[in-house]
Write a protein that holds these residues in place. Structure first.
Motif, PDB file in Angstrom:
ATOM      1  N   ASN A 199       3.700  -5.967   2.255  1.00 21.83           N
ATOM      2  CA  ASN A 199       4.628  -4.834   2.093  1.00 21.83           C
ATOM      3  C   ASN A 199       5.951  -5.214   2.754  1.00 21.83           C
ATOM      4  O   ASN A 199       6.205  -4.870   3.909  1.00 21.83           O
ATOM      5  CB  ASN A 199       4.048  -3.570   2.728  1.00 21.83           C
ATOM      6  N   LYS A 219      12.099   1.266  -6.367  1.00 20.72           N
ATOM      7  CA  LYS A 219      12.414   0.059  -5.609  1.00 20.72           C
ATOM      8  C   LYS A 219      11.650  -1.139  -6.158  1.00 20.72           C
ATOM      9  O   LYS A 219      12.176  -2.258  -6.228  1.00 20.72           O
ATOM     10  CB  LYS A 219      12.080   0.278  -4.140  1.00 20.72           C
ATOM     11  N   TYR A 242       8.984  -4.302   2.330  1.00 14.12           N
ATOM     12  CA  TYR A 242      10.079  -3.340   2.417  1.00 14.12           C
ATOM     13  C   TYR A 242       9.581  -2.044   3.049  1.00 14.12           C
ATOM     14  O   TYR A 242       8.382  -1.798   3.170  1.00 14.12           O
ATOM     15  CB  TYR A 242      10.660  -3.056   1.027  1.00 14.12           C
ATOM     16  N   ASP A 243      10.518  -1.199   3.417  1.00 18.98           N
ATOM     17  CA  ASP A 243      10.171   0.083   4.027  1.00 18.98           C
ATOM     18  C   ASP A 243       9.463   0.993   3.023  1.00 18.98           C
ATOM     19  O   ASP A 243       8.610   1.791   3.402  1.00 18.98           O
ATOM     20  CB  ASP A 243      11.431   0.788   4.556  1.00 18.98           C
ATOM     21  N   GLU A 244       9.821   0.869   1.753  1.00 16.02           N
ATOM     22  CA  GLU A 244       9.243   1.725   0.735  1.00 16.02           C
ATOM     23  C   GLU A 244       8.207   0.946  -0.074  1.00 16.02           C
ATOM     24  O   GLU A 244       8.287  -0.272  -0.211  1.00 16.02           O
ATOM     25  CB  GLU A 244      10.340   2.251  -0.206  1.00 16.02           C
TER      26      GLU A 244
END
Length: 746
Positions: free
Chosen positions: A146, A167, A148-150
């Protein structure tokens, strides 16, 4: 408890043994009997009639149990019944959801549309589907990695559909990460309670390169002779079954491109680069509902040039001017030509060559043109206008395929090698009066120039070089005759400058050639004598203004005025005194002369011009204006306006009132507020009352209804609240009269 009859029961599954009901025996019945779907644990105690469950029911095994109950006598014969007893099993949340696979695998394309599902997961729950116990909610617990933050993926919590997030649609790239593991969880109770059952499963997702890519810039040669349409490129969506279309970025009468149902892009007609050299449009994909499937792709087309345009002369005739003193090698001008073919290519490269020269005198090849720039140069000695005033050149302009002839006309220009020469070096003297009007011509002068007429080399500019520090004189040249006219530019003044010794020069606007200079031949002299003229005295001000009150006493000093004589003599100056204010006139005395101010009345409405007071010297007289605004004084008593009669209809009824208005002849700028009151006489305060409406109006009202039919005098005191305040008692005539139907006195 109760008698034997049809009955329904709801029993929650599980929970162990329990008593449901007790039926009462009615003689001659002595016992009960039951039959039906007893599942081995449902029965009735024969003597007491207790219906019971000896164990736990299971909704998942059987949801409804149907029994028959009857009562029996001593001999075993039926007395009542059989009656239907139905037991409904209620579900409890006792089963966790289960996925239909132990692991899921899916494939997603790079740049896939956000929210567009590429796979599904599915779970089931054995509990009652009509209750929240079996209502499932999906979510992505985590995904690995993961970065990325989203989340890069999202799941529909109701259907289990997995799709790229917004995203993810942007960032998914098989070159960076081609495999993701999603931990997908499912909860029953719609995921709304903390005690819901939860299951999870791994979803392995492979990221593959997007098929939906814009092709690189497409190059198409102009004026193609192929049979159209011609295939020029192809695009392919990540999703099957889409509908391809073209969206114009720029509005054209007709876009010469199309796309097939398979994504093949065609040019539909030959293109002309000179008409349009680039095209930009978008290719889009839609599903059968008309919704966009992929992000639009921008297609860029460049039309390649071929040499299909000849050179064009920028001007029908190029005119070049050359001065006589230009030396060999000088740049004298440029021949400009253009080519509509693509810039900076061999198709638009132009070359220049002089094809002919007319006349060929005094020699051939007087001119040279640079092959790649079109710059014209002189090849030999300077040109002479006496040899030829004009030369005509034919210039050949070529590109790699075409050629054009451009016409050039060379004008030989005379140079300024002659100076202006005055016909007279001294114009003697002239005499003018000091009051001569500005702009008057006092003398005509003339010089000659040997250069070519009607050019900057021969036009003569006359100027006063010395003797006129204040620019009192100006010289204008007649362009037709080259003569100069000496004019008055500023007013003459004998007292300041009685004599002018002028030195005048003559020059050309065009610079002289090197080695030639102006000399004394371009100069002349003139003496101007100014004669004296008697001048009137002058007031220090044109307008004198002062403000006085309208009640100013007689013989009050209003102001003092002053005047002077430009020639230095003495001037008699007087004081202006207000002599008399009477009726419509105000009289002033000034130097023994009576000046009148006529007014419509004595109230100030504006400033008034009183007149003019003279200052005298010998026979010369000057005048100035006196403006005397008068300030208003509060000297008028307020009155009742008599624009309309005041009356009340007989018999007087309660609530009647009449509007009255106060006026004042004084200027209302100072007195904008009146007060109204009743005088303490003629029993006025017992009969009437007065109430203010605004600054100028009030209501008069009767205080009772016992009035006779007659005219009453109502004493009203008015105060104008001025400075000082003036008060006036007015007897207002008020009629008590019989009225017509229109409420007016007969």
């Amino acid at each position: 408890t109760g008698p034997l009859k049809d009955m329904n029961f709801s029993v929650q599954e599980g929970g162990g043994p329990r008593i449901l009901h007790q039926f009462k025996l009615e003689p001659p019945a002595v016992s009960f009997s039951t039959s039906g779907e007893k599942a081995g644990i449902i029965d009735i105690e024969p003597r007491t009639g207790i219906l019971y469950i000896n164990g736990s029911l299971d909704w998942e095994t059987k949801q409804v149990h149907k029994l028959q109950v009857e009562s029996l006598d001593e001999s075993g014969k039926r007395v009542e019944g059989p009656y239907a007893v139905t037991i409904y099993v209620e579900d409890i949340n006792d089963n966790p959801p289960e996925f239909d696979q132990k692991r899921y695998f899916g494939v997603v394309r790079q740049n896939s549309r956000p929210g567009k599902p590429f796979m599904y997961v599915r779970a089931t729950d054995r509990d009652d589907p009509t209750t929240p116990h079996a209502q499932l909610s999906y979510s992505i617990f985590h995904h690995f990695p993961n970065p990325y933050d989203e989340m890069l993926f999202q799941i529909d919590n109701a259907t289990g559909a997995i799709s790229p997030s917004r995203k993810g649609s942007y960032y998914l790239d098989p070159q960076k990460q081609n495999t993701f593991t999603l931990v997908v969880s499912v909860k029953d109770m719609a995921g709304m309670t903390i005690n819901a059952f939860t299951s999870s499963v791994d979803v392995i997702i492979t990221v593959k390169e997007s098929l939906w890519k814009a092709p690189s810039t497409i190059y198409i040669k102009e004026n193609s002779t192929q049979v159209h349409p011609v295939n020029i490129s192809k695009v392919q969506s990540n999703e099957p079954g889409v509908i391809y279309g073209i969206f114009e970025k720029e509005k054209l009468p007709r876009l010469p491109f199309s796309i097939s149902e398979n994504g093949d892009i065609y040019v539909t007609q030959p293109l002309d680069r000179e008409e349009k050299d680039t095209y930009t449009f978008f290719v889009v994909t839609k599903d059968n509902t008309g919704e966009l499937v992929d992000k639009p792709l921008q297609i860029h087309i460049i039309v390649e040039d071929i040499n299909d345009n000849p050179p064009v002369c920028q001007q029908g005739l190029t005119i070049v001017e050359v001065q006589e003193n230009e030396i060999g090698g000088s740049n004298i001008g440029t021949v400009f030509a253009t080519d509509a073919d693509q810039k900076d290519t061999l198709s638009s490269r132009l070359q220049f060559q002089i094809q002919s020269q007319e006349p060929e005198f005094p020699t051939k090849n007087l001119f040279y043109i640079q092959q790649d720039t079109g710059i014209l140069q002189l090849t030999g000695p300077s040109l002479r206008k006496r040899d030829s005033a004009k030369y005509f050149l034919k210039v050949l302009v070529t590109d790699s395929k075409f050629e054009t002839i451009c016409d050039v006309e060379v004008h030989v220009i005379d140079i300024n090698d002659q100076i202006p020469i005055f016909k007279s070096s001294d114009y003697g003297s002239i005499t003018v009066a000091e009051d001569i009007p500005i702009g008057s011509v006092v003398l005509e002068i003339e010089a000659t120039d040997g250069d070519e007429p009607a050019t900057g080399s021969s036009f003569i500019i006359y100027q006063v070089k010395e003797g006129d520090p204040n620019n009192t004189f100006i010289i204008e040249t007649d362009p037709e005759t080259n003569r100069g006219f000496l004019k008055i530019n500023k007013a003459l003044d004998f007292e300041k400058m009685p004599v002018y010794n002028l030195v005048i020069n003559a020059t050309n606007p065009e610079p002289l050639v090197e080695g030639v200079q102006y000399n004394s031949s371009s100069l002349t002299t003139l003496k101007v004598f100014v004669t004296n003229v008697e001048e009137p005295p002058v007031f220090l001000k044109l307008v004198y203004r002062t403000e006085v009150s309208e009640d100013i006493p007689v013989n009050t000093l209003v102001m003092t005025v002053e005047a002077y004589d430009p020639e230095g003599d003495s001037v008699r100056v007087s004081k202006i005194v207000l002599k008399e204010v009477q009726g419509k006139y105000a009289q002033c005395v000034a130097c023994g002369k009576i000046l009148f101010l006529q007014k419509s009345n004595l109230l100030v409405e504006d400033g008034y011009v009183v007149g003019w007071g003279p200052a005298t010297h010998l026979q010369q007289t000057a005048g100035a204006f006196l403006v005397l605004p008068l300030r208003d004084v509060n000297d008028n008593y307020p009155q009742i306006a008599t624009d309309y009669p005041t009356f009340f209809c007989h018999p007087v009824s309660g609530g009647d009132r009449a509007l009255i208005k106060a006026t004042d002849a004084d200027e209302q700028y100072f007195y904008s507020k009146f007060t109204f009151s009743l005088a303490d006489e003629m029993n006025a305060k017992n009969n009437w009352e007065i109430s203010k409406v605004n600054a100028t109006h009030a209501y008069l009202s009767p205080k009772h209804t016992n009035f006779e039919e007659k005219v009453y005098d109502v004493p009203i005191i008015l105060n104008d609240n001025g400075k000082p305040p003036l008060e006036n008692k007015v007897n207002l005539k008020v009629s008590i009269c019989k009225c017509s139907s229109e409420n007016s006195c007969f």
